[in-house]
Design an enzyme around this catalytic site. Structure first.
Site, PDB file in Angstrom:
ATOM      1  CG  ASP A   8      40.801  41.205  43.158  1.00 29.14           C
ATOM      2  OD1 ASP A   8      40.281  40.480  44.163  1.00 29.14           O
ATOM      3  OD2 ASP A   8      40.038  41.420  42.341  1.00 29.14           O
ATOM      4  CG  ASP A  46      41.135  38.720  39.476  1.00 27.13           C
ATOM      5  OD1 ASP A  46      39.955  38.306  39.269  1.00 27.13           O
ATOM      6  OD2 ASP A  46      41.806  39.220  38.324  1.00 27.13           O
ATOM      7  CG  HIS A  48      42.008  35.258  35.989  1.00 26.40           C
ATOM      8  ND1 HIS A  48      40.588  35.368  36.230  1.00 26.40           N
ATOM      9  CD2 HIS A  48      42.148  36.772  35.871  1.00 26.40           C
ATOM     10  CE1 HIS A  48      39.998  36.544  36.201  1.00 26.40           C
ATOM     11  NE2 HIS A  48      41.058  37.337  36.332  1.00 26.40           N
ATOM     12  CG  HIS A  52      40.009  34.210  32.695  1.00 28.64           C
ATOM     13  ND1 HIS A  52      39.591  35.306  32.600  1.00 28.64           N
ATOM     14  CD2 HIS A  52      38.832  33.373  33.203  1.00 28.64           C
ATOM     15  CE1 HIS A  52      38.259  35.465  33.293  1.00 28.64           C
ATOM     16  NE2 HIS A  52      38.104  34.329  33.672  1.00 28.64           N
ATOM     17  CG  HIS A  81      44.704  39.960  35.281  1.00 34.23           C
ATOM     18  ND1 HIS A  81      44.312  40.087  33.807  1.00 34.23           N
ATOM     19  CD2 HIS A  81      43.907  39.680  35.860  1.00 34.23           C
ATOM     20  CE1 HIS A  81      42.927  40.068  34.014  1.00 34.23           C
ATOM     21  NE2 HIS A  81      42.856  39.924  35.704  1.00 34.23           N
ATOM     22  CE  LYS A 106      37.595  39.358  42.472  1.00 32.65           C
ATOM     23  NZ  LYS A 106      37.949  40.028  41.291  1.00 32.65           N
ATOM     24  CB  CYS A 151      37.895  43.994  41.508  1.00 31.91           C
ATOM     25  SG  CYS A 151      37.929  42.931  40.105  1.00 31.91           S
TER      26      CYS A 151
HETATM   27  C1  VGL Z   1      40.480  43.507  37.956  1.00 33.52           C
HETATM   28  C2  VGL Z   1      40.404  43.831  35.664  1.00 33.52           C
HETATM   29  C3  VGL Z   1      40.567  42.249  35.754  1.00 33.52           C
HETATM   30  C4  VGL Z   1      40.339  44.122  39.409  1.00 33.52           C
HETATM   31  C5  VGL Z   1      40.654  42.166  37.907  1.00 33.52           C
HETATM   32  O1  VGL Z   1      40.902  43.462  40.415  1.00 33.52           O
HETATM   33  O2  VGL Z   1      40.119  45.179  39.604  1.00 33.52           O
HETATM   34  N1  VGL Z   1      40.486  44.156  37.052  1.00 33.52           N
HETATM   35  N2  VGL Z   1      40.357  41.627  36.607  1.00 33.52           N
HETATM   36 ZN    ZN Z   2      40.996  39.386  36.315  1.00 36.97          ZN
END
Ligand code: VGL
Ligand code: ZN
Length: 201
Positions: A8, A46, A48, A52, A81, A106, A151
């Site tokens: 990510d 990530d 979404h 979401h 995000h 994901k 993550c």
């Molecule tokens: C993440 C919060 C929500 C991450 C992803 O990549 O750490 N944190 N979605």
């Molecule tokens: Zn996320």
């Protein structure tokens, strides 16, 4: 067989993004430097949909960083995000991506959040990453990226439970909550996940 998992490293998690990790951009040159030491480099993203369930904006009367319960699971409500197709969902522009064999996305199901690159938070659905890595004969898995305490941590824990030898590259990841990460580091060490520096590779 050494595999690097780049978790990510996306614009929304960088300073100036919608869910910034302090100093998140500092890890980009470190990750760029180490990639060619691996037999295989794979990334997660990530990704979404706008509707979401993890976005506070989709819960009337709730604020960002509120904690709610969804189907018996704790869920932190985040700022919007990494929305599919937006600038914020793209990888940091200076991150080298050319050697990546593939990208696992994901968080694509509107109803389920997924911190780990292996499973959603309820462990209901696999992303297929574990099977992919096994098929590639990965024995040692190295972790880097954002956020260290979310993550990257959950990915490393899942990989460990799946039986991979895991190495967490501390200076190639940054935490959102530094104190939480200190506790997680102790837990990982106790389990046998090695916390290493990029210079140890
Ligand atoms: C993440 C919060 C929500 C991450 C992803 O990549 O750490 N944190 N979605
Ligand atoms: Zn996320």
């Amino acid at each position: 067989m050494k595999t690097l998992l780049v978790i990510d490293v996306q614009n929304d998690f960088m300073p100036g993004g919608s869910l910034p990790v302090p100093d998140g951009d500092k890890i980009v040159p470190v990750i760029n430097r180490i990639q060619d030491k691996f037999d295989l480099v794979v990334a997660s993203q990530d990704w979404h949909p706008q509707n979401h369930i993890s976005f506070a904006s989709n819960h009337l009367g709730k604020s960002t960083f509120d904690e709610i319960e969804i189907q018996g699971q704790k869920q932190i409500l985040w700022p919007d995000h990494c929305v599919q197709g937006t600038e914020g969902a793209l990888f940091h522009p200076e991150l080298k991506t050319q050697s990546w064999e593939t990208i696992f996305r994901k968080g694509t199901d509107p109803q389920i959040d997924s911190y780990s690159a292996f499973y959603d938070n309820g462990h209901l659905k696999s992303t297929g990453l574990s099977g992919y890595l096994r098929e590639k004969s990965t024995s040692q898995l190295f972790f880097c990226g954002l956020a260290a305490d979310i993550c990257v941590y959950f990915s490393a824990m899942d990989a460990f439970k799946e039986g991979f030898a895991c190495f967490f590259i501390e200076d190639a990841s940054q935490a959102l909550d530094v104190e939480a990460f200190e506790i997680q580091k102790k837990e990982m060490k106790r389990l046998g996940i090695q916390i290493i520096s990029s210079e140890d590779i």
